[in-house]
Design a protein around this motif. Structure first.
Motif, PDB file in Angstrom:
ATOM      1  N   ARG A 193      12.453   0.021  -8.527  1.00 29.62           N
ATOM      2  CA  ARG A 193      13.362  -0.326  -7.435  1.00 29.62           C
ATOM      3  C   ARG A 193      13.309   0.698  -6.310  1.00 29.62           C
ATOM      4  NH1 ARG A 193      15.025  -4.238  -4.862  1.00 29.62           N
ATOM      5  NH2 ARG A 193      15.758  -5.309  -6.750  1.00 29.62           N
ATOM      6  N   ASP A 194      13.351   1.976  -6.634  1.00 29.05           N
ATOM      7  CA  ASP A 194      13.320   3.008  -5.598  1.00 29.05           C
ATOM      8  C   ASP A 194      11.983   3.019  -4.864  1.00 29.05           C
ATOM      9  OD1 ASP A 194      15.858   3.695  -6.342  1.00 29.05           O
ATOM     10  OD2 ASP A 194      15.246   5.392  -7.593  1.00 29.05           O
ATOM     11  N   PHE A 195      10.898   2.782  -5.589  1.00 25.06           N
ATOM     12  CA  PHE A 195       9.583   2.803  -4.942  1.00 25.06           C
ATOM     13  C   PHE A 195       9.421   1.618  -3.996  1.00 25.06           C
ATOM     14  CE2 PHE A 195       4.989   1.918  -4.865  1.00 25.06           C
ATOM     15  CZ  PHE A 195       4.535   3.131  -4.385  1.00 25.06           C
ATOM     16  N   VAL A 196       9.851   0.431  -4.417  1.00 23.14           N
ATOM     17  CA  VAL A 196       9.759  -0.740  -3.543  1.00 23.14           C
ATOM     18  C   VAL A 196      10.655  -0.558  -2.319  1.00 23.14           C
ATOM     19  CG1 VAL A 196      10.213  -3.214  -3.396  1.00 23.14           C
ATOM     20  CG2 VAL A 196       9.106  -2.281  -5.419  1.00 23.14           C
ATOM     21  N   THR A 197      11.841   0.011  -2.497  1.00 18.12           N
ATOM     22  CA  THR A 197      12.722   0.285  -1.355  1.00 18.12           C
ATOM     23  C   THR A 197      12.085   1.282  -0.400  1.00 18.12           C
ATOM     24  OG1 THR A 197      14.650  -0.114  -2.762  1.00 18.12           O
ATOM     25  CG2 THR A 197      15.030   1.033  -0.695  1.00 18.12           C
ATOM     26  N   LEU A 198      11.368   2.271  -0.935  1.00 18.20           N
ATOM     27  CA  LEU A 198      10.659   3.230  -0.090  1.00 18.20           C
ATOM     28  C   LEU A 198       9.606   2.539   0.764  1.00 18.20           C
ATOM     29  CD1 LEU A 198       9.841   6.123   0.759  1.00 18.20           C
ATOM     30  CD2 LEU A 198       8.368   6.172  -1.269  1.00 18.20           C
ATOM     31  N   LEU A 199       8.835   1.628   0.173  1.00 14.97           N
ATOM     32  CA  LEU A 199       7.825   0.900   0.941  1.00 14.97           C
ATOM     33  C   LEU A 199       8.468   0.020   2.004  1.00 14.97           C
ATOM     34  CD1 LEU A 199       5.309  -0.181  -1.868  1.00 14.97           C
ATOM     35  CD2 LEU A 199       5.201   1.818  -0.377  1.00 14.97           C
ATOM     36  N   PHE A 245      12.831  -9.157   8.536  1.00 15.09           N
ATOM     37  CA  PHE A 245      13.014  -9.666   7.171  1.00 15.09           C
ATOM     38  C   PHE A 245      11.789  -9.314   6.335  1.00 15.09           C
ATOM     39  CE2 PHE A 245      12.029 -13.020   4.087  1.00 15.09           C
ATOM     40  CZ  PHE A 245      13.135 -12.905   3.256  1.00 15.09           C
ATOM     41  N   ILE A 246      12.030  -8.673   5.207  1.00 17.44           N
ATOM     42  CA  ILE A 246      10.964  -8.324   4.264  1.00 17.44           C
ATOM     43  C   ILE A 246      11.339  -8.916   2.913  1.00 17.44           C
ATOM     44  CG2 ILE A 246       9.717  -6.467   3.119  1.00 17.44           C
ATOM     45  CD1 ILE A 246      10.231  -4.701   5.491  1.00 17.44           C
ATOM     46  N   ARG A 267      11.306   0.639   3.596  1.00 11.50           N
ATOM     47  CA  ARG A 267      11.781   1.502   4.684  1.00 11.50           C
ATOM     48  C   ARG A 267      10.618   2.049   5.509  1.00 11.50           C
ATOM     49  NH1 ARG A 267      15.397  -0.963   3.639  1.00 11.50           N
ATOM     50  NH2 ARG A 267      17.517  -0.371   3.020  1.00 11.50           N
ATOM     51  N   MET A 268       9.477   2.271   4.887  1.00 14.52           N
ATOM     52  CA  MET A 268       8.310   2.718   5.639  1.00 14.52           C
ATOM     53  C   MET A 268       7.779   1.612   6.537  1.00 14.52           C
ATOM     54  SD  MET A 268       6.304   4.885   2.677  1.00 14.52           S
ATOM     55  CE  MET A 268       4.954   5.327   3.762  1.00 14.52           C
ATOM     56  N   SER A 269       7.919   0.367   6.117  1.00 14.32           N
ATOM     57  CA  SER A 269       7.458  -0.759   6.930  1.00 14.32           C
ATOM     58  C   SER A 269       8.446  -1.094   8.038  1.00 14.32           C
ATOM     59  CB  SER A 269       7.229  -1.988   6.042  1.00 14.32           C
ATOM     60  OG  SER A 269       6.326  -1.695   4.997  1.00 14.32           O
ATOM     61  N   ASP A 270       9.741  -0.958   7.758  1.00 12.76           N
ATOM     62  CA  ASP A 270      10.784  -1.296   8.733  1.00 12.76           C
ATOM     63  C   ASP A 270      11.903  -0.260   8.624  1.00 12.76           C
ATOM     64  OD1 ASP A 270      12.337  -2.551  10.614  1.00 12.76           O
ATOM     65  OD2 ASP A 270      13.110  -4.065   9.237  1.00 12.76           O
ATOM     66  N   PRO A 271      11.769   0.888   9.293  1.00 16.02           N
ATOM     67  CA  PRO A 271      12.776   1.956   9.145  1.00 16.02           C
ATOM     68  C   PRO A 271      14.176   1.538   9.584  1.00 16.02           C
ATOM     69  CG  PRO A 271      10.767   2.789  10.178  1.00 16.02           C
ATOM     70  CD  PRO A 271      10.651   1.303  10.147  1.00 16.02           C
ATOM     71  N   LEU A 272      14.286   0.667  10.592  1.00 13.70           N
ATOM     72  CA  LEU A 272      15.594   0.264  11.101  1.00 13.70           C
ATOM     73  C   LEU A 272      16.180  -0.928  10.359  1.00 13.70           C
ATOM     74  CD1 LEU A 272      14.959   0.636  14.935  1.00 13.70           C
ATOM     75  CD2 LEU A 272      15.952   2.291  13.347  1.00 13.70           C
ATOM     76  N   ASN A 273      15.412  -1.476   9.415  1.00 13.34           N
ATOM     77  CA  ASN A 273      15.891  -2.611   8.623  1.00 13.34           C
ATOM     78  C   ASN A 273      16.294  -3.790   9.514  1.00 13.34           C
ATOM     79  OD1 ASN A 273      16.465  -4.015   6.295  1.00 13.34           O
ATOM     80  ND2 ASN A 273      18.501  -3.127   6.033  1.00 13.34           N
ATOM     81  N   ILE A 274      15.415  -4.115  10.473  1.00 13.15           N
ATOM     82  CA  ILE A 274      15.671  -5.210  11.405  1.00 13.15           C
ATOM     83  C   ILE A 274      14.945  -6.479  10.978  1.00 13.15           C
ATOM     84  CG2 ILE A 274      15.399  -5.981  13.793  1.00 13.15           C
ATOM     85  CD1 ILE A 274      15.669  -3.080  14.652  1.00 13.15           C
ATOM     86  N   HIS A 300       0.852  -1.179   0.000  1.00 12.45           N
ATOM     87  CA  HIS A 300       0.000   0.000   0.000  1.00 12.45           C
ATOM     88  C   HIS A 300       0.892   1.234   0.000  1.00 12.45           C
ATOM     89  CE1 HIS A 300      -3.756   2.041   0.255  1.00 12.45           C
ATOM     90  NE2 HIS A 300      -3.542   2.544   1.453  1.00 12.45           N
ATOM     91  N   VAL A 301       0.284   2.403  -0.064  1.00 13.64           N
ATOM     92  CA  VAL A 301       1.057   3.639  -0.122  1.00 13.64           C
ATOM     93  C   VAL A 301       1.791   3.919   1.180  1.00 13.64           C
ATOM     94  CG1 VAL A 301      -0.408   4.690  -1.881  1.00 13.64           C
ATOM     95  CG2 VAL A 301      -1.013   4.929   0.534  1.00 13.64           C
ATOM     96  N   ASN A 302       1.395   3.270   2.283  1.00  5.72           N
ATOM     97  CA  ASN A 302       2.052   3.493   3.569  1.00  5.72           C
ATOM     98  C   ASN A 302       2.948   2.332   3.975  1.00  5.72           C
ATOM     99  OD1 ASN A 302       0.066   1.644   4.033  1.00  5.72           O
ATOM    100  ND2 ASN A 302      -0.872   2.720   5.762  1.00  5.72           N
ATOM    101  N   GLY A 303       3.298   1.446   3.040  1.00  7.08           N
ATOM    102  CA  GLY A 303       4.233   0.373   3.347  1.00  7.08           C
ATOM    103  C   GLY A 303       3.711  -0.987   2.930  1.00  7.08           C
ATOM    104  N   MET A 304       4.432  -2.023   3.392  1.00  6.32           N
ATOM    105  CA  MET A 304       4.061  -3.409   3.124  1.00  6.32           C
ATOM    106  C   MET A 304       3.468  -4.025   4.382  1.00  6.32           C
ATOM    107  SD  MET A 304       7.278  -4.771   0.864  1.00  6.32           S
ATOM    108  CE  MET A 304       7.783  -3.935  -0.631  1.00  6.32           C
ATOM    109  N   HIS A 305       2.409  -4.787   4.220  1.00  4.90           N
ATOM    110  CA  HIS A 305       1.686  -5.330   5.362  1.00  4.90           C
ATOM    111  C   HIS A 305       1.384  -6.807   5.125  1.00  4.90           C
ATOM    112  CE1 HIS A 305       0.999  -1.082   6.428  1.00  4.90           C
ATOM    113  NE2 HIS A 305       0.664  -0.925   5.153  1.00  4.90           N
ATOM    114  N   ARG A 306       1.396  -7.560   6.222  1.00  6.98           N
ATOM    115  CA  ARG A 306       0.955  -8.958   6.204  1.00  6.98           C
ATOM    116  C   ARG A 306      -0.483  -9.011   6.700  1.00  6.98           C
ATOM    117  NH1 ARG A 306       4.311 -13.302   5.718  1.00  6.98           N
ATOM    118  NH2 ARG A 306       6.527 -12.844   5.384  1.00  6.98           N
TER     119      ARG A 306
END
Length: 258
Positions: free
Chosen positions: A65-71, A82-83, A73-80, A2-8
């Motif tokens: 690529r940049d758009f998927v990376t943006l989503l 696994f996405i 980072r919005m879902s996991d800003p600290l990159n902790i 979604h526009v605010n990130g990736m969700h399960r």
């Protein structure tokens, strides 16, 4: 996605006799989710997400690529956490979604035999000032005097870019790419165009006094491993709108088709 990130999200599909239990993609479309697969869909992108990326791609030149990376980072800003990488599947969804919207806006959804049977150039945006009989020309326009008939003439311009090259990569040589809606827009159908090219090419010897470097260097430029050495186009000179099937790939140098 979604526009605010990736969700399960846990989804309970309708399995009743009256529902479309076998067509889960149809249920997803009704909810505004575009599926990443038509057989066993597990990844979805909302229509709002695809429309938002369309605006970013056209206006801000944002790539997939940049758009998927943006989503991510919005879902996991600290990159902790696994996405899973959704780069390829999002690119597939966006291409299909853009093609369906293009066909819908051109009114080709109810064409007999499907959009693939539509006339070539049917999905192209035409110039609103170019004369078209039955659309923007008055009755009896062909019987006008010569002093006034110039108003109903079609003014076209031809140009080419001999530096816009496309390289044939090693991994993609044996792959067969089938474009979505090839020949429906402003780019000519590749099979028909190259069959026309192979009928015969007439080359004239360049004069040494010609001021155009593209003509004098047509046989000296390196064109190894290139699928196209340039691009040529035809557009109207009134509003610079590209004509339907107006863009084509160029062969080596300034060759012309007889």
């Amino acid at each position: 996605m979604h526009v605010n990130g990736m969700h399960r999200v846990k989804v309970q599909w309708c399995e009743c006799d009256r529902g479309d239990g076998d067509n889960r993609w149809r249920q997803a479309i009704r909810m505004g989710w575009y599926p990443g697969s038509w057989k066993r869909p597990k990844t979805f992108a909302t229509f709002e997400c695809l429309k938002f990326f369309r605006r970013l791609n056209v206006i801000a030149r944002c790539n997939v690529r940049d758009f998927v990376t943006l989503l991510e980072r919005m879902s996991d800003p600290l990159n902790i956490a696994f996405i899973a990488d959704r780069y390829k599947v999002f690119g597939w969804m966006y291409r299909q979604f853009a093609y369906l919207k293009r066909v819908m806006r051109a009114g080709l959804g109810h064409t007999e035999g499907g959009p693939s049977k539509a006339p070539w150039g049917a999905a192209a945006t035409r110039c609103w000032a170019c004369p078209r009989p039955g659309v923007n020309l008055p009755d009896g326009w062909s019987e006008e005097d010569e002093n006034c008939s110039w108003k109903y003439r079609l003014f076209l311009g031809l140009d080419a870019n001999f530096r816009l090259e496309n390289r044939a990569r090693v991994k993609s040589v044996k792959k067969v790419y089938e474009g979505l809606g090839e020949g429906l827009g402003c780019i000519a159908h590749s099979d028909h165009y190259f069959s026309h090219i192979n009928k015969g090419i007439v080359e004239e010897e360049a004069k040494p006094c010609t001021p155009f470097a593209a003509i004098t260097q047509k046989d000296t430029r390196l064109d190894d491993n290139l699928r196209a050495t340039g691009i040529g186009g035809c557009s109207c000179t009134r509003h610079q709108c590209v004509r339907p099937l107006g863009w084509v790939d160029l062969v080596k140098g300034e060759r012309s088709v007889a």
